[in-house]
Design a protein around this motif. Structure first.
Motif, PDB file in Angstrom:
ATOM      1  N   GLN A 213       1.931  -6.117 -19.000  1.00 46.47           N
ATOM      2  CA  GLN A 213       0.830  -5.222 -18.700  1.00 46.47           C
ATOM      3  C   GLN A 213      -0.039  -5.781 -17.572  1.00 46.47           C
ATOM      4  N   TYR A 214      -0.211  -7.083 -17.539  1.00 45.68           N
ATOM      5  CA  TYR A 214      -1.002  -7.683 -16.464  1.00 45.68           C
ATOM      6  C   TYR A 214      -0.345  -7.431 -15.111  1.00 45.68           C
ATOM      7  N   LEU A 215       0.981  -7.623 -15.031  1.00 40.15           N
ATOM      8  CA  LEU A 215       1.671  -7.390 -13.759  1.00 40.15           C
ATOM      9  C   LEU A 215       1.528  -5.942 -13.318  1.00 40.15           C
ATOM     10  N   LEU A 216       1.582  -5.016 -14.268  1.00 43.59           N
ATOM     11  CA  LEU A 216       1.446  -3.607 -13.911  1.00 43.59           C
ATOM     12  C   LEU A 216       0.025  -3.272 -13.464  1.00 43.59           C
ATOM     13  N   ARG A 217      -0.969  -3.907 -14.103  1.00 42.58           N
ATOM     14  CA  ARG A 217      -2.364  -3.577 -13.805  1.00 42.58           C
ATOM     15  C   ARG A 217      -2.853  -4.229 -12.515  1.00 42.58           C
ATOM     16  N   GLU A 218      -2.361  -5.418 -12.211  1.00 44.12           N
ATOM     17  CA  GLU A 218      -2.934  -6.176 -11.101  1.00 44.12           C
ATOM     18  C   GLU A 218      -1.982  -6.310  -9.900  1.00 44.12           C
ATOM     19  N   PRO A 219      -1.101  -7.304  -9.862  1.00 45.65           N
ATOM     20  CA  PRO A 219      -0.339  -7.549  -8.625  1.00 45.65           C
ATOM     21  C   PRO A 219       0.582  -6.405  -8.227  1.00 45.65           C
ATOM     22  N   LEU A 220       1.323  -5.851  -9.184  1.00 41.29           N
ATOM     23  CA  LEU A 220       2.248  -4.779  -8.830  1.00 41.29           C
ATOM     24  C   LEU A 220       1.506  -3.536  -8.341  1.00 41.29           C
ATOM     25  N   LEU A 221       0.361  -3.235  -8.957  1.00 40.16           N
ATOM     26  CA  LEU A 221      -0.430  -2.084  -8.526  1.00 40.16           C
ATOM     27  C   LEU A 221      -0.949  -2.275  -7.107  1.00 40.16           C
ATOM     28  N   LYS A 222      -1.438  -3.484  -6.813  1.00 43.07           N
ATOM     29  CA  LYS A 222      -1.929  -3.751  -5.458  1.00 43.07           C
ATOM     30  C   LYS A 222      -0.799  -3.663  -4.438  1.00 43.07           C
ATOM     31  N   GLU A 223       0.386  -4.163  -4.803  1.00 41.60           N
ATOM     32  CA  GLU A 223       1.526  -4.074  -3.890  1.00 41.60           C
ATOM     33  C   GLU A 223       1.895  -2.617  -3.626  1.00 41.60           C
ATOM     34  N   GLU A 224       1.817  -1.787  -4.669  1.00 40.98           N
ATOM     35  CA  GLU A 224       2.162  -0.379  -4.493  1.00 40.98           C
ATOM     36  C   GLU A 224       1.131   0.337  -3.634  1.00 40.98           C
ATOM     37  N   VAL A 225      -0.138  -0.052  -3.765  1.00 40.75           N
ATOM     38  CA  VAL A 225      -1.178   0.524  -2.903  1.00 40.75           C
ATOM     39  C   VAL A 225      -0.906   0.197  -1.441  1.00 40.75           C
ATOM     40  N   GLU A 226      -0.548  -1.044  -1.175  1.00 39.62           N
ATOM     41  CA  GLU A 226      -0.236  -1.428   0.201  1.00 39.62           C
ATOM     42  C   GLU A 226       1.004  -0.699   0.716  1.00 39.62           C
ATOM     43  N   ARG A 227       1.995  -0.533  -0.156  1.00 38.45           N
ATOM     44  CA  ARG A 227       3.199   0.193   0.267  1.00 38.45           C
ATOM     45  C   ARG A 227       2.867   1.647   0.591  1.00 38.45           C
ATOM     46  N   THR A 228       1.986   2.259  -0.233  1.00 39.55           N
ATOM     47  CA  THR A 228       1.593   3.644   0.006  1.00 39.55           C
ATOM     48  C   THR A 228       0.833   3.772   1.320  1.00 39.55           C
ATOM     49  N   LYS A 229      -0.036   2.788   1.613  1.00 49.14           N
ATOM     50  CA  LYS A 229      -0.737   2.818   2.893  1.00 49.14           C
ATOM     51  C   LYS A 229       0.242   2.740   4.054  1.00 49.14           C
ATOM     52  N   GLY A 230       1.286   1.972   3.877  1.00 49.38           N
ATOM     53  CA  GLY A 230       2.300   1.906   4.920  1.00 49.38           C
ATOM     54  C   GLY A 230       3.018   3.232   5.117  1.00 49.38           C
ATOM     55  N   LEU A 231       3.245   3.955   3.994  1.00 50.89           N
ATOM     56  CA  LEU A 231       3.891   5.260   4.110  1.00 50.89           C
ATOM     57  C   LEU A 231       3.010   6.287   4.807  1.00 50.89           C
ATOM     58  N   LEU A 232       1.685   6.078   4.759  1.00 46.66           N
ATOM     59  CA  LEU A 232       0.758   7.029   5.374  1.00 46.66           C
ATOM     60  C   LEU A 232       0.592   6.802   6.875  1.00 46.66           C
ATOM     61  N   LYS A 233       1.183   5.743   7.401  1.00 45.26           N
ATOM     62  CA  LYS A 233       1.044   5.494   8.836  1.00 45.26           C
ATOM     63  C   LYS A 233       1.670   6.621   9.660  1.00 45.26           C
ATOM     64  N   LYS A 234       2.730   7.218   9.151  1.00 49.81           N
ATOM     65  CA  LYS A 234       3.370   8.314   9.875  1.00 49.81           C
ATOM     66  C   LYS A 234       2.426   9.503   9.979  1.00 49.81           C
ATOM     67  N   GLN A 235       1.697   9.804   8.868  1.00 47.55           N
ATOM     68  CA  GLN A 235       0.720  10.886   8.912  1.00 47.55           C
ATOM     69  C   GLN A 235      -0.426  10.561   9.870  1.00 47.55           C
ATOM     70  N   GLU A 236      -0.848   9.299   9.883  1.00 45.64           N
ATOM     71  CA  GLU A 236      -1.934   8.918  10.781  1.00 45.64           C
ATOM     72  C   GLU A 236      -1.508   9.033  12.239  1.00 45.64           C
ATOM     73  N   GLU A 237      -0.273   8.665  12.534  1.00 46.69           N
ATOM     74  CA  GLU A 237       0.218   8.808  13.906  1.00 46.69           C
ATOM     75  C   GLU A 237       0.308  10.274  14.307  1.00 46.69           C
ATOM     76  N   GLU A 238       0.738  11.122  13.377  1.00 47.99           N
ATOM     77  CA  GLU A 238       0.808  12.555  13.665  1.00 47.99           C
ATOM     78  C   GLU A 238      -0.582  13.134  13.890  1.00 47.99           C
ATOM     79  N   SER A 239      -1.562  12.707  13.096  1.00 50.62           N
ATOM     80  CA  SER A 239      -2.927  13.188  13.272  1.00 50.62           C
ATOM     81  C   SER A 239      -3.498  12.754  14.616  1.00 50.62           C
ATOM     82  N   ALA A 240      -3.194  11.525  15.024  1.00 51.50           N
ATOM     83  CA  ALA A 240      -3.688  11.039  16.310  1.00 51.50           C
ATOM     84  C   ALA A 240      -3.019  11.754  17.475  1.00 51.50           C
ATOM     85  N   CYS A 241      -1.786  12.212  17.263  1.00 56.48           N
ATOM     86  CA  CYS A 241      -1.036  12.860  18.347  1.00 56.48           C
ATOM     87  C   CYS A 241      -1.395  14.342  18.473  1.00 56.48           C
TER      88      CYS A 241
END
Length: 415
Positions: A213-241
């Motif tokens: 439960q600790y891994l799910l609540r803390e490190p793994l969740l933070k890693e998934e947040v960072e991965r999701t931010k990486g997936l949003l870079k394509k949307q940010e590039e499209e918005s800038a373009c």
């Protein structure tokens, strides 16, 4: 009274004759029913071909093979079918096959994305000690699947590679038992992430330990947040373009808390940006403007083309403030909210208002008594007549449509 009874009998006879002449079919939108009709209302698989009178006793799919003229399917070919009829049925038979092929290809591509790199020696989860792999080529075909047994017999199998139906069924049982005991929704089994997880466990092999439960609540969740931010870079590039639109949606949850959401829409899709709880704040035009302006700064004022909200008075006041500060942006009314207002106005017209009131009285009476509700569901085959929509006025017209679709069953229910 005699005249009245006579007229009512004539109406009933006319209605009965019209129902008798109407083609019988199952409650389905399948275009294949244009070529067939049910022989017996009690036997849903006996279908009579309208073109030649052939009776197919294996369902609508067999009837399509009958009309299409495709050989080798164990059904007689219709001799009266035109080229158009054959082409329609062939297309109806080919589309599901193409969908299955596309789905299978998509699953293969998705599983190909999962790859666990291991060396000759594998590692225990969470341990720095190496262990030798005890997997042998024929182990997965000989060892029983028994998670409650000794460690050497605990195995996680790759479902696609399991050759034994009995062993696959055993894995399905453990998966289903976990879902039942944990209250996991059934539609979660179709989640792409779950399929990738199953593939990853299959590649890992036996001895996999789930995260704590600790891994799910803390490190793994933070890693998934960072991965999701990486997936949003394509949307940010499209918005800038090409620019983007920002959407504001205010709503109230079940605890009567007022929440305001901020979303960004571009060609790549819609993404959630932020939300605030504003139960203690007054929703004035200045308050909404301050929140929207701050979110625009976060997204980038140079990337925002328009702001989309509903037509409430406070939003219109915020629109004036925004246009004064940012004259290069547009403030657009929400199309869904506009359509909802149109439905509200239509429902107030005399002709529609009368029928909506009758429909409300009928549904309220049926749903207010458990015995009338149970009897109605018996005649409609457990289908409700009330169809909830996104908004109250959409629900009204969807319910009217539902009543029209089930009018024959409801008449039988009343009589």
């Amino acid at each position: 009274m005699a005249n009245v009874d006579q007229d009512s009998n004539l109406d009933g006879a006319t209605e009965g004759s019209s129902n008798a002449n109407a083609p019988l079919k199952r409650n389905s939108d399948d275009p294949g029913w244009n070529c067939g009709t049910l022989c017996d209302p009690l036997n849903k698989d006996a279908i009579k071909c309208k073109l030649c009178g052939f009776i197919c006793k294996a369902g609508i799919t067999r009837l399509k093979y009958h009309v299409s003229g495709l050989k080798g399917n164990g059904v007689a070919i219709c001799k009266n079918a035109s080229k158009e009829d054959k082409a329609v049925c062939v297309a109806l038979l080919e589309n599901p096959k193409e969908d299955k092929i596309a789905k299978r290809k998509r699953e293969e591509e998705m599983r190909a994305e999962v790859e666990i790199e291991v060396e000759d020696n594998e590692f225990y989860a969470g341990s720095k000690k190496k262990r030798r792999s005890n997997l042998r080529p024929l182990d997965k075909f000989t060892n029983p699947i028994n998670p409650e047994g000794p460690f050497l017999n605990m195995r996680q199998q790759n479902l696609l590679d399991a050759l034994s139906k009995e062993r696959t069924h055993s894995v399905h049982q453990f998966c289903a038992r976990w879902m039942y005991e944990s209250g996991v929704p059934f539609h979660s089994i179709d989640n792409d992430a779950f399929e990738k997880f199953v593939e990853a466990v299959g590649q890992y092999g036996r001895g996999y330990c789930p995260p704590s439960q600790y891994l799910l609540r803390e490190p793994l969740l933070k890693e998934e947040v960072e991965r999701t931010k990486g997936l949003l870079k394509k949307q940010e590039e499209e918005s800038a373009c090409n620019g983007c639109s920002v959407m504001i949606d205010g709503w109230t949850d079940r605890k009567r808390r007022s929440i305001m959401n901020f979303c960004v829409n571009s060609k790549e899709g819609t993404t959630f940006h932020s939300s605030i709880e504003c139960s203690t704040d007054s929703h004035t035009g200045q308050f909404i403007f301050d929140y929207v302006d701050k979110c625009i700064e976060d997204v980038g004022a140079q990337n925002v083309i328009q702001v989309v909200t509903d037509n409430a008075a406070n939003n219109l006041a915020a629109a004036k403030l925004l246009i004064e500060k940012r004259p290069n942006m547009f403030w657009t009314s929400c199309a869904a909210y506009t359509i909802d207002l149109m439905l509200e106005a239509i429902g107030k017209e005399g002709k529609f208002k009368e029928w909506i009131a009758k429909a409300k009285n009928l549904t309220i009476f049926i749903y207010a008594h458990h015995w009338t509700l149970a009897l109605m569901r018996k005649f409609t085959k457990c289908k409700d007549i009330v169809r909830p929509g996104v908004t109250r006025f959409a629900t009204t017209f969807l319910t009217l449509q539902s009543l029209m679709e089930k009018q024959e069953k409801l008449k039988t229910y009343v009589y």
